[in-house]
Design a protein around this motif. Structure first.
Motif, PDB file in Angstrom:
ATOM      1  N   TRP A   1       0.869  -1.116   0.093  1.00  0.00           N
ATOM      2  CA  TRP A   1       0.177  -0.023  -0.020  1.00  0.00           C
ATOM      3  C   TRP A   1       0.674   1.207  -0.062  1.00  0.00           C
ATOM      4  CZ3 TRP A   1      -4.754   0.300  -1.345  1.00  0.00           C
ATOM      5  CH2 TRP A   1      -5.444  -1.061  -1.313  1.00  0.00           C
ATOM      6  N   GLU A   2       2.140   1.294   0.707  1.00  0.00           N
ATOM      7  CA  GLU A   2       2.644   2.477   0.789  1.00  0.00           C
ATOM      8  C   GLU A   2       4.135   2.123   0.571  1.00  0.00           C
ATOM      9  OE1 GLU A   2       2.241   4.432   4.486  1.00  0.00           O
ATOM     10  OE2 GLU A   2       0.206   4.960   3.902  1.00  0.00           O
ATOM     11  N   PRO A   3       5.125   2.944   0.052  1.00  0.00           N
ATOM     12  CA  PRO A   3       6.480   2.443  -0.422  1.00  0.00           C
ATOM     13  C   PRO A   3       7.438   2.882   1.013  1.00  0.00           C
ATOM     14  CG  PRO A   3       5.788   4.473  -1.357  1.00  0.00           C
ATOM     15  CD  PRO A   3       4.705   4.143  -0.932  1.00  0.00           C
ATOM     16  N   VAL A   4       8.245   1.962   1.160  1.00  0.00           N
ATOM     17  CA  VAL A   4       9.181   2.040   2.281  1.00  0.00           C
ATOM     18  C   VAL A   4      10.201   2.996   2.159  1.00  0.00           C
ATOM     19  CG1 VAL A   4      10.600   0.669   3.977  1.00  0.00           C
ATOM     20  CG2 VAL A   4       8.596  -0.419   2.989  1.00  0.00           C
ATOM     21  N   ASP A   5      10.969   3.102   1.118  1.00  0.00           N
ATOM     22  CA  ASP A   5      12.006   4.039   0.696  1.00  0.00           C
ATOM     23  C   ASP A   5      11.402   5.168  -0.214  1.00  0.00           C
ATOM     24  OD1 ASP A   5      13.698   1.911   1.623  1.00  0.00           O
ATOM     25  OD2 ASP A   5      13.668   1.047  -0.369  1.00  0.00           O
ATOM     26  N   ASP A   6      12.321   5.986  -0.320  1.00  0.00           N
ATOM     27  CA  ASP A   6      12.064   7.208  -0.883  1.00  0.00           C
ATOM     28  C   ASP A   6      11.964   7.489  -2.503  1.00  0.00           C
ATOM     29  OD1 ASP A   6      11.940   8.642   1.550  1.00  0.00           O
ATOM     30  OD2 ASP A   6      14.076   9.371   1.341  1.00  0.00           O
ATOM     31  N   VAL A   7      12.737   6.340  -2.848  1.00  0.00           N
ATOM     32  CA  VAL A   7      12.840   5.889  -4.360  1.00  0.00           C
ATOM     33  C   VAL A   7      12.247   4.521  -4.740  1.00  0.00           C
ATOM     34  CG1 VAL A   7      14.291   5.718  -6.444  1.00  0.00           C
ATOM     35  CG2 VAL A   7      15.017   7.290  -4.523  1.00  0.00           C
ATOM     36  N   TYR A   8      11.173   4.574  -5.484  1.00  0.00           N
ATOM     37  CA  TYR A   8      10.429   3.372  -5.871  1.00  0.00           C
ATOM     38  C   TYR A   8       9.714   3.670  -7.174  1.00  0.00           C
ATOM     39  CZ  TYR A   8       6.654   6.439  -4.516  1.00  0.00           C
ATOM     40  OH  TYR A   8       5.776   7.471  -4.159  1.00  0.00           O
ATOM     41  N   ARG A   9       9.230   2.457  -7.933  1.00  0.00           N
ATOM     42  CA  ARG A   9       8.509   2.472  -9.127  1.00  0.00           C
ATOM     43  C   ARG A   9       7.266   2.830  -8.741  1.00  0.00           C
ATOM     44  NH1 ARG A   9      10.821  -2.011 -13.209  1.00  0.00           N
ATOM     45  NH2 ARG A   9       9.737  -0.760 -14.460  1.00  0.00           N
ATOM     46  N   ILE A  10       6.754   3.857  -9.417  1.00  0.00           N
ATOM     47  CA  ILE A  10       5.391   4.262  -9.320  1.00  0.00           C
ATOM     48  C   ILE A  10       4.147   3.322  -9.793  1.00  0.00           C
ATOM     49  CG2 ILE A  10       3.694   6.279  -9.912  1.00  0.00           C
ATOM     50  CD1 ILE A  10       6.083   7.851 -10.569  1.00  0.00           C
ATOM     51  N   GLN A  11       4.607   2.522 -10.708  1.00  0.00           N
ATOM     52  CA  GLN A  11       3.399   1.705 -11.215  1.00  0.00           C
ATOM     53  C   GLN A  11       3.105   0.450 -10.055  1.00  0.00           C
ATOM     54  OE1 GLN A  11       6.084   2.169 -12.737  1.00  0.00           O
ATOM     55  NE2 GLN A  11       7.375   0.207 -13.581  1.00  0.00           N
ATOM     56  N   TYR A  12       4.174   0.068  -9.184  1.00  0.00           N
ATOM     57  CA  TYR A  12       3.748  -0.808  -8.066  1.00  0.00           C
ATOM     58  C   TYR A  12       3.470  -0.403  -6.967  1.00  0.00           C
ATOM     59  CZ  TYR A  12       7.060  -3.579 -11.250  1.00  0.00           C
ATOM     60  OH  TYR A  12       7.738  -4.200 -12.409  1.00  0.00           O
ATOM     61  N   TYR A  13       2.756   0.839  -6.772  1.00  0.00           N
ATOM     62  CA  TYR A  13       2.171   1.232  -5.754  1.00  0.00           C
ATOM     63  C   TYR A  13       0.728   2.242  -5.900  1.00  0.00           C
ATOM     64  CZ  TYR A  13       6.437  -0.270  -3.518  1.00  0.00           C
ATOM     65  OH  TYR A  13       7.491  -0.920  -2.709  1.00  0.00           O
ATOM     66  N   PRO A  14      -0.192   2.177  -5.245  1.00  0.00           N
ATOM     67  CA  PRO A  14      -1.281   3.183  -5.372  1.00  0.00           C
ATOM     68  C   PRO A  14      -0.738   4.608  -5.284  1.00  0.00           C
ATOM     69  CG  PRO A  14      -1.634   1.738  -3.668  1.00  0.00           C
ATOM     70  CD  PRO A  14      -0.292   1.595  -3.950  1.00  0.00           C
ATOM     71  N   LYS A  15      -1.474   5.314  -6.335  1.00  0.00           N
ATOM     72  CA  LYS A  15      -0.956   6.641  -6.455  1.00  0.00           C
ATOM     73  C   LYS A  15      -1.717   7.599  -5.082  1.00  0.00           C
ATOM     74  CE  LYS A  15      -0.999   7.488 -11.333  1.00  0.00           C
ATOM     75  NZ  LYS A  15      -1.695   8.013 -12.546  1.00  0.00           N
ATOM     76  N   LYS A  16      -0.682   8.497  -4.834  1.00  0.00           N
ATOM     77  CA  LYS A  16      -1.118   9.278  -3.567  1.00  0.00           C
ATOM     78  C   LYS A  16      -2.080  10.406  -3.703  1.00  0.00           C
ATOM     79  CE  LYS A  16       3.334   8.714  -0.958  1.00  0.00           C
ATOM     80  NZ  LYS A  16       4.331   9.207  -0.456  1.00  0.00           N
ATOM     81  N   VAL A  17      -3.045  10.584  -2.935  1.00  0.00           N
ATOM     82  CA  VAL A  17      -3.982  11.588  -3.093  1.00  0.00           C
ATOM     83  C   VAL A  17      -3.312  12.880  -2.148  1.00  0.00           C
ATOM     84  CG1 VAL A  17      -6.391  12.383  -2.520  1.00  0.00           C
ATOM     85  CG2 VAL A  17      -5.903  10.085  -3.541  1.00  0.00           C
ATOM     86  N   HIS A  18      -3.205  14.122  -2.796  1.00  0.00           N
ATOM     87  CA  HIS A  18      -2.591  15.208  -2.094  1.00  0.00           C
ATOM     88  C   HIS A  18      -3.568  16.129  -1.860  1.00  0.00           C
ATOM     89  CE1 HIS A  18       1.577  13.474  -3.516  1.00  0.00           C
ATOM     90  NE2 HIS A  18       0.858  13.334  -4.803  1.00  0.00           N
ATOM     91  N   ASP A  19      -3.310  17.106  -0.845  1.00  0.00           N
ATOM     92  CA  ASP A  19      -3.949  18.354  -0.689  1.00  0.00           C
ATOM     93  C   ASP A  19      -3.748  19.152  -1.793  1.00  0.00           C
ATOM     94  OD1 ASP A  19      -5.008  17.389   1.698  1.00  0.00           O
ATOM     95  OD2 ASP A  19      -3.310  18.174   2.914  1.00  0.00           O
ATOM     96  N   ILE A  20      -4.717  20.057  -2.163  1.00  0.00           N
ATOM     97  CA  ILE A  20      -4.473  20.906  -3.142  1.00  0.00           C
ATOM     98  C   ILE A  20      -3.512  21.795  -2.998  1.00  0.00           C
ATOM     99  CG2 ILE A  20      -6.052  22.669  -2.153  1.00  0.00           C
ATOM    100  CD1 ILE A  20      -5.593  21.641  -6.094  1.00  0.00           C
ATOM    101  N   GLU A  21      -3.310  22.416  -1.764  1.00  0.00           N
ATOM    102  CA  GLU A  21      -1.940  23.161  -1.657  1.00  0.00           C
ATOM    103  C   GLU A  21      -0.472  22.530  -2.016  1.00  0.00           C
ATOM    104  OE1 GLU A  21      -4.253  22.903   0.498  1.00  0.00           O
ATOM    105  OE2 GLU A  21      -5.319  24.718   0.572  1.00  0.00           O
TER     106      GLU A  21
END
Length: 323
Positions: free
Chosen positions: A78-98
């Motif tokens: 569900w969430e990556p452990v490291d700072d660098v990871y392949r995006i297609q293997y994890y769900p996209k994050k939902v950010h605040d608009i700011e």
């Protein structure tokens, strides 16, 4: 005599045991005189019919969800452990608009792209209504708190009344006229961003339908009415958007050089105007929201803070109507 009878009996017995013809004759006699037993055919057992009433009484198994799983289907976690990871293997994050706007500005600085590039918003709508009905695609105009351009739109007003023509010119109409403008528009001598008209002129403007198409004056669009000053004000500074592919809206919302607060205010005003086209009682109108710039990747942002909430008065009205 006894000895002779015993010899005859012994010979007959031996003849019966050794002779084949008499044995076969005996079998034929037995076949003729012995009754044959007939057995009834075995019928296949009937398949048990399911009782729908009993099925409803059975406890229904709950559907499995991926909420408690460590590795959802098709993803590593569900969430990556490291700072660098392949995006297609994890769900996209939902950010605040700011946060999403700050990320777009950082992308522009890192990529050395044009700083005044446009910012777009992409919405997916839930068009469902009651009784399997759907909301028809619509075209609308919204007044954004912070204008996207410094220039105003060019508005043409159709009217044959001298009084209405004077009012239109007084409130900033660029072109005012009647049926004499039809030939000039067909010959591309006159062009405008928006065309508005009074109701009695619509039957006379039928030759312009194929030429203007979506810009042809319509009451649903708000470009047909008797309040000429209000129509001119709306179309002079308004921002137009429409539904594409049945349930999607893609529209420009600002530029990257604008302050973060201005872009966020435009997003809020835009989503609130979109939600006015469907009653709140049917649930959230916007299912998914994406923001991006002309050269950046798309970012999902949380749309819930911008959606209208159901008040207690509206809930009571809906309950009384349903009852």
């Amino acid at each position: 005599m006894a000895t002779v009878a015993a010899r005859v009996f012994a010979g007959c017995h031996k003849h019966i045991l050794m002779g084949r013809q008499n044995i076969t004759g005996l079998s034929i006699i037995l076949k003729k005189h012995l009754p044959l037993r007939q057995f009834a055919a075995v019928k296949p057992s009937k398949t048990e019919q399911k009782d729908p009433k009993k099925e409803n009484l059975k406890p229904k198994t709950e559907k499995k969800t991926d909420s408690n799983r460590h590795k959802p289907y098709g993803l590593t976690a569900w969430e990556p452990v490291d700072d660098v990871y392949r995006i297609q293997y994890y769900p996209k994050k939902v950010h605040d608009i700011e946060t999403a706007i700050d990320m777009l500005k950082k992308f522009q600085q890192l990529d050395f792209t044009y700083p005044r590039q446009p910012v777009y918003i992409d919405l997916r709508l839930d068009m469902k209504l009651e009784k399997k009905k759907k909301l028809d695609p619509f075209v609308s105009i919204v007044h954004l708190p912070y204008a996207l351009t410094t220039t105003v739109n060019k508005v043409l007003v159709f009217t044959e009344s001298p009084e209405e023509a004077a009012v239109a010119q007084k409130h900033g109409a660029d072109i005012v006229g009647g049926t004499e403008l039809i030939e000039k528009i067909l010959d591309d001598e006159i062009q405008a961003d928006f065309y508005v008209s009074v109701p009695n002129m619509i039957p006379k403007l039928v030759p312009l339908k194929n030429k203007l198409r979506k810009k042809f004056p319509k009451s649903k669009r708000g470009s047909v009415g008797s309040d000429i000053p209000q129509m001119i004000e709306v179309f002079k500074t308004g921002h137009e958007y429409l539904i594409e592919r049945d349930c999607y809206i893609l529209s420009k919302i600002g530029t990257l050089d604008m302050p973060k607060e201005h872009i966020a205010a435009n997003v809020s005003a835009f989503i609130k105007d979109v939600c006015t086209h469907r009653p709140v009682s049917f649930g959230p109108f916007v299912e998914r929201a994406i923001i991006c710039s002309a050269t950046s990747e798309s970012l999902l942002f949380n749309v819930e803070p911008f959606l209208p909430q159901m008040t207690e008065d509206k809930e009571e009205k809906n309950q009384t109507v349903n009852n």
